[in-house]
Design an enzyme around this catalytic site. Structure first.
Site, short mmCIF file in Angstrom:
data_model
loop_
_atom_site.label_atom_id
_atom_site.label_comp_id
_atom_site.label_asym_id
_atom_site.label_seq_id
_atom_site.Cartn_x
_atom_site.Cartn_y
_atom_site.Cartn_z
N HIS A 135 0.84 -1.20 0.00
CA HIS A 135 0.00 0.00 0.00
C HIS A 135 0.88 1.26 0.00
CE1 HIS A 135 -3.40 2.62 1.30
NE2 HIS A 135 -2.45 3.23 1.99
N GLU A 136 1.91 1.25 0.84
CA GLU A 136 2.81 2.41 0.92
C GLU A 136 3.61 2.57 -0.38
OE1 GLU A 136 2.32 4.54 3.17
OE2 GLU A 136 1.07 3.27 4.43
N HIS A 139 1.56 4.44 -2.77
CA HIS A 139 1.60 5.90 -2.61
C HIS A 139 2.81 6.49 -3.34
CE1 HIS A 139 -1.76 6.64 0.00
NE2 HIS A 139 -1.30 5.91 0.99
N GLU A 197 -5.77 7.07 -1.13
CA GLU A 197 -5.79 5.83 -0.33
C GLU A 197 -6.37 4.67 -1.14
OE1 GLU A 197 -4.13 5.68 2.12
OE2 GLU A 197 -3.96 7.79 2.62
ZN ZN Z 1 -2.28 5.18 2.61
#
Ligand code: ZN
Length: 269
Positions: A135-136, A139, A197
């Protein structure tokens, strides 16, 4: 006369905010999306490296358990090396932070990724750790920080223009409208954050199975975070990672879309 001059200044200020924002677009090599960003990948990397020590210091510095740190680095690099992320210009480093009480994970632009000991101790499987790191990574390759920086420059410029345009020296109460304009600017930033997100979650659903991990582990992470929140835990993670409930539904949809025939059986939980 003074009024119309003020409007002209406001318009010029708005133009100075809008023009560079709309002219600076780059196509994202990983997501294929055309983005409003005004910095290069090298600048993102430099910015992230510059901010990393200070960021680590806010969470008690790097964790003394070097072995746990190395395990984190290994999982992170496995995701990078087994996905299209390895073709990106970013330099990934994964750091375990000493803070046991804060549940958080975050990414700086360019590839500096952090997870607190407080979050790590709540995760039960390697797949869950991989889900958080993926997930990071999402980003970073989504260039969300660079987008947010460009947007906040735009919002600041427009808010300044609106404040000048709306200000009435005979009725200072109109400053309330200027304040309202500033609030709208803030809300816009917040909404973009939520979209970021969801995009990071979507990317993580692509990345985790490619690295051999079950993407459903991310749903477990959301459930763990949700519980940590109900238990009166620190809300910090939710301010940067809002609403686990909605995100679980989105994750389920993303997984069904990527794997209409069901997930392969050999994925690590
Ligand atoms: Zn996030």
């Amino acid at each position: 006369m003074r009024g119309s001059l003020r409007y002209i200044i406001a318009l010029v200020m708005a133009a100075f905010a809008f023009i560079p924002y709309y002219c600076n677009t780059q196509k994202n090599e990983v997501t294929g999306e055309v983005q409003h960003v005004d910095m290069s990948a090298d600048q993102e990397i430099a910015l992230g490296l510059q901010a990393a020590p200070e960021m680590a210091q806010q969470y008690g510095g790097i964790h003394p358990d070097r072995q746990a740190g190395a395990a984190l680095e290994r999982i992170g690099q496995q995701i990078v090396q087994s996905t299209k992320v390895r073709q990106s210009p970013y330099k990934f480093q994964f750091h375990l932070l000493a803070d046991e009480n804060t549940i958080n994970a975050f990414a700086l632009p360019g590839g500096q990724i952090f997870i607190t000991a407080g979050l790590l101790k709540n995760l039960k499987t390697e797949g869950q750790v991989a889900g958080v790191l993926a997930h990071e990574i999402g980003h970073v390759v989504g260039r969300h920080s660079a987008e947010q920086i460009a947007k906040s420059r735009l919002t600041q410029g427009l808010t300044g223009a609106a404040a000048i345009g709306l200000y009435d020296p005979d009725r200072p109460a109109t400053m309330a409208s200027a304040a309202a304009a500033a609030m709208v600017g803030k809300l816009l930033t917040l909404r973009y954050g939520r979209e970021d997100e969801l995009e990071a979650d979507r990317l993580a659903v692509d990345f985790t199975p490619a690295a051999g991990y079950d993407p459903r582990s991310m749903i477990q992470v959301m459930e763990i975070l949700d519980q940590a929140n109900h238990g009166g835990g620190p809300p910090e993670f939710l301010s940067t990672h809002p609403n686990p409930g909605n995100r679980i539904q989105e994750l389920q949809r993303d997984i069904a879309e990527d794997f209409p025939q069901g997930l392969p059986g050999n994925l690590k939980p």
